[in-house]
Every structure is written in structure tokens, then in C-alpha cells.
Write an enzyme that holds these catalytic residues in place. Structure first.
Site, short mmCIF file in Angstrom:
data_model
loop_
_atom_site.label_atom_id
_atom_site.label_comp_id
_atom_site.label_asym_id
_atom_site.label_seq_id
_atom_site.Cartn_x
_atom_site.Cartn_y
_atom_site.Cartn_z
N ASN A 47 0.83 -1.22 0.00
CA ASN A 47 0.00 0.00 0.00
C ASN A 47 0.86 1.27 0.00
O ASN A 47 0.37 2.35 0.26
CB ASN A 47 -0.90 0.03 1.23
CG ASN A 47 -1.92 -1.08 1.22
OD1 ASN A 47 -2.38 -1.50 0.17
ND2 ASN A 47 -2.26 -1.58 2.40
N HIS A 133 -14.37 -0.82 6.14
CA HIS A 133 -13.23 -1.55 6.72
C HIS A 133 -13.60 -2.18 8.06
O HIS A 133 -14.40 -1.64 8.82
CB HIS A 133 -12.09 -0.55 6.92
CG HIS A 133 -10.78 -1.18 7.26
ND1 HIS A 133 -10.28 -1.18 8.54
CD2 HIS A 133 -9.87 -1.82 6.49
CE1 HIS A 133 -9.09 -1.79 8.54
NE2 HIS A 133 -8.82 -2.19 7.30
N GLU A 175 -15.80 4.96 3.54
CA GLU A 175 -14.39 5.15 3.19
C GLU A 175 -14.33 6.09 1.99
O GLU A 175 -15.27 6.20 1.23
CB GLU A 175 -13.76 3.80 2.81
CG GLU A 175 -13.66 2.85 3.98
CD GLU A 175 -12.99 1.53 3.61
OE1 GLU A 175 -12.13 1.50 2.73
OE2 GLU A 175 -13.36 0.52 4.22
N SER A 179 -11.00 -0.13 0.43
CA SER A 179 -9.72 -0.84 0.51
C SER A 179 -9.70 -2.13 -0.30
O SER A 179 -8.64 -2.54 -0.75
CB SER A 179 -9.39 -1.14 1.96
OG SER A 179 -10.43 -1.86 2.57
N ASP A 204 -13.28 7.65 6.31
CA ASP A 204 -11.96 7.04 6.51
C ASP A 204 -11.27 7.05 5.14
O ASP A 204 -11.66 6.32 4.24
CB ASP A 204 -12.15 5.61 7.03
CG ASP A 204 -10.85 4.82 7.08
OD1 ASP A 204 -9.82 5.29 6.56
OD2 ASP A 204 -10.87 3.71 7.64
N HIS A 207 -7.01 5.19 1.90
CA HIS A 207 -6.44 4.92 0.57
C HIS A 207 -6.51 6.10 -0.38
O HIS A 207 -6.02 6.02 -1.50
CB HIS A 207 -7.14 3.70 -0.05
CG HIS A 207 -6.97 2.47 0.77
ND1 HIS A 207 -5.85 1.69 0.71
CD2 HIS A 207 -7.76 1.93 1.73
CE1 HIS A 207 -5.96 0.70 1.58
NE2 HIS A 207 -7.11 0.83 2.22
N LYS A 236 -0.06 4.11 4.52
CA LYS A 236 -0.23 3.76 3.12
C LYS A 236 0.56 4.74 2.26
O LYS A 236 1.78 4.65 2.23
CB LYS A 236 -1.71 3.66 2.81
CG LYS A 236 -2.21 2.31 3.33
CD LYS A 236 -3.57 2.23 3.87
CE LYS A 236 -3.76 0.85 4.51
NZ LYS A 236 -4.94 0.78 5.34
#
Ligand code: PLP
Length: 382
Positions: A47, A133, A175, A179, A204, A207, A236
């Protein structure tokens, strides 16, 4: 069943479902090439999207700070673990991302758990995207508030859930970039759906941070959305580790009182804080890295599509190759390993049943030839 029978049953269940997890001791797991048991592989599982884990400036910042500040922080941020370096990073993050406050946590997992354990109470509703997640869903399940899940990336589904009677407050959770699927949440529409019901949105962006948005400010910035709570992580794209929660002044003060992951846990080492500062410098002037990553993504997608592989609709660094069956996903991973490409099969319960996939991650450190080698291996592995 006694403990050891219960444990052995749990292990058997995982084995029978071809879902048994094994860790492998890898050298260079955060690098373009990794080594496992003496053999080298191209790494398509990291990541470290911008290739910053090996950035000389960040390494130097970490080392220099450790020389003067030592290695550990020495305590919780409520005792002696909070330094001027921590404060400076929090202030910079808040200013850069357009929030009143930022609070550092030792990991994204701790940040999500800390916020969700502290904020929603008994009469409140947590409304989370179905594919959120584990750290978010699990915190929701443990909360005294009731947890409901809305259909993935579906603002109408959220709106519907937000209509049901609630004696307390509503917190929607999603998110920025998912992910395991690599797709982006429609943040403004989700924000509006929850705002109509008087609730807050928590995003969140593990990524998206560093990878998307102006100067790498992430998904919310890129979509012009300002969620009440934003979680960014540094393990990440920033290549380091740790996380921050962005929020308003009063919420930050509340979290300092009630977020147990802040109070009862040793603060991030100051050297790590300095490394994150250096990583932020690299992210801010990282347009060339982001362009490079984008080119790699496009090259991979065009090639995999040509080979007839089923790709998830993702334009992010996360490129899942959908397989479905656990055994097949494992077999494909093994085959690709023999061809020198390191990929990870993701199986239920991390993804929904029947959703086994190879989670391919591309980074700015990959060269054209690396992508082409992966494509050749995928062609061979068919
Ligand atoms: C990785 C991840 C986390 C956990 O962050 P850590 O800093 O690794 O603990 C939280 N949320 C999402 C969406 C993630 O992908």
C-alpha cells in the site's frame, strides 16, 4: 468444548473454507521488489502507493529526530508522550486539510475504534457502508449505539436508513476509496443524505490520502466535501504509519477527554512524527509521483482488460481482479508467484462470500516493464 477444542475447531473451519491465513516473513514488503525465502518477486501487494517508504528525506528525518529525541515517546499523550513535534504536525495537518483540529493516533485502526467508541451513545444510530473496513464495522458492532449498514456507495439507501426513528444522533460512516474494491464513495451525496437527517459524516480516507485531490489532500478534498470527521492514515501513501482524526475544535476536545485509544496508549514516537512531516513534504510536492502512479494504473487496466480478466471498476491504485472462488484465487496467486509476481488473494470474511479476488496494488515505484511483466504473468496463468 474446552478452550483448546474450541480453538482447534476455529482453525479447522478456516482450513475447510480455504480461508486459512498465513503470514510470510518477507524482506522488502514495502519495496518494488521483495524477497521471500531467498527468491525475488515484483511486489504488487504493498500500500506504499507513492513509493515513499524508502524515500531518503523521510528516512533522514526519522533518523535525525531519533538521535535527538530518542526512540519511544515515553508515555500516553495525556502524560508525557505529547511533544512540540506532535503539536506541530497536528496543527499543520489541520491547516492543510481545512479543519480546526487534528489529533494523532498510533494507527488508523486505533483512530476508528477510538472515535466510534467515544462518540455514539446508546440512543444513537451508526449507519455504515456495507463494505466499510473491519476497524469501522467492528467498532460499530461493539458500540452501544445501533449499527445499520447501507448499500455500498448508495446515498438513497443511506437516506432511507436515516429516516427511521432515532432518539439520539446519526453518524454515517464510509471510506473515501474502498480498501478491497478500489472504488470511490460519492461523498457529497452521502454527506447530503445524512445532513438532511441532521447527522454527521465520518470518512476514513486511508487509501485516498496522499494519492488523490490537490497536492494529495485526499478523496474528500477532491470531491469538494467537508465531512465532520475525517480519518487519514500514514501507513499507506505516506509510507510511514499512524493516523490522524480531523474535526472541529469542540469535537477534538471531546475526543481528548473520551477517546480511550488516546488516553490509555503510548503516543506515537516523536521520530515517527518527524518522518510523517517529511512524508507530508513529499506528498505535497508529489504531483510527478501521482502522475506516474496514474500511468501505471492505466497501463495495467488496458492490458488486463485486453487479456479478458474481470476487473473491478476502479481507477485507484487498488485493482482487484475478481475471481470468486477461494481455491481458484489461491491457485492463481500461487501460479503468479512461480512467475515472479507477488500478489495477495483476499478471501471472505475480508470480502463478501463468493468475492475472492486478487488485490493488486500499483505504486509510483513500478516501472513500465514491471507492469508488463505482471501482464505477461497473468496471460501465462490463464
Ligand atoms: C489500512 C486501513 C485502516 C487501518 O489503518 P492502520 O493505520 O493500518 O491501522 C483503516 N481503514 C482503512 C480503510 C484501511 O484500509
Amino acid at each position: 468444548m474446552n478452550w483448546s477444542e474450541q480453538i482447534s475447531q476455529g482453525l479447522r473451519e478456516r482450513q475447510q473454507a480455504a480461508a486459512y491465513r498465513q503470514r510470510r516473513a518477507i524482506v522488502g514488503g514495502n519495496d518494488r521488489l521483495l524477497e521471500y525465502q531467498g527468491r525475488r518477486y515484483l511486489n504488487f501487494s504493498s500500500n506504499d502507493y507513492l513509493g515513499l517508504a524508502h524515500d531518503a528525506g523521510i528516512i533522514a528525518a526519522w533518523g535525525q529526530s531519533a538521535k535527538t529525541c530518542g526512540v519511544g515517546s515515553g508515555g500516553s499523550s495525556h502524560v508525557t508522550g505529547y511533544s512540540e513535534a506532535h503539536q506541530a504536525l497536528e496543527q499543520r495537518l489541520a491547516h492543510w486539510l481545512g479543519y480546526e483540529r487534528a489529533l494523532l493516533f498510533t494507527s488508523g485502526y486505533a483512530a476508528n475504534q477510538g472515535v466510534i467508541a467515544a462518540l455514539p451513545h446508546e440512543d444513537d444510530h451508526i449507519l455504515a457502508d456495507k463494505l466499510s473496513h473491519a476497524s469501522l464495522l467492528e467498532a460499530g458492532m461493539m458500540s452501544k449505539a445501533s449499527l445499520r449498514r447501507f448499500r455500498h456507495n448508495d446515498p438513497d439507501s443511506l437516506r432511507q436508513l436515516a429516516r427511521s426513528r432515532c432518539d439520539g444522533n446519526r453518524l454515517a460512516i464510509t471510506e473515501g476509496i474502498f480498501s478491497m474494491d478500489g472504488d470511490s464513495a460519492p461523498l457529497p451525496a452521502l454527506h447530503q443524505a445524512i445532513a438532511e437527517a441532521g447527522g454527521w459524516l465520518m470518512v476514513d480516507d486511508a487509501h485516498g490520502f496522499g494519492v488523490t485531490g490537490e497536492q494529495g489532500r485526499g478523496s474528500a478534498w477532491q470531491q469538494g466535501c467537508h465531512p465532520e470527521l475525517l480519518v487519514v492514515t500514514f501507513g499507506k501513501a505516506a509510507g510511514v504509519g499512524g493516523a490522524a482524526v480531523l474535526c472541529d475544535e469542540q469535537t477534538a476536545e471531546y475526543l481528548i477527554q473520551y477517546a480511550r485509544h488516546l488516553i490509555y496508549s503510548t503516543a506515537m514516537p516523536p521520530a515517527q512524527v518527524c518522518a510523517i512531516q517529511a512524508a507530508l513534504n513529499a506528498i505535497i510536492k508529489g504531483d510527478a509521483l501521482r502522475d506516474r502512479l496514474q500511468r501505471n494504473i492505466e497501463r495495467f487496466r488496458a492490458g488486463a482488460d485486453f487479456l479478458g480478466y474481470r476487473l473491478a471498476p476502479s481507477s485507484s491504485a487498488i485493482q482487484p481482479l475478481l475471481v470468486g472462488d477461494n481455491g481458484e484465487a489461491l491457485a492463481l496467486t500461487d501460479r503468479l508467484r512461480t512467475l515472479g509476481c507477488w500478489l495477495t488473494a483476499i478471501r471472505p470474511p475480508t470480502v463478501p462470500p463468493g468475492g475472492a479476488r486478487l488485490r493488486i496494488t500499483l505504486t509510483a515505484a513500478h516501472q513500465d516493464a514491471d507492469i508488463d511483466r505482471l501482464l505477461e504473468a497473468l496471460a501465462d496463468a490463464r
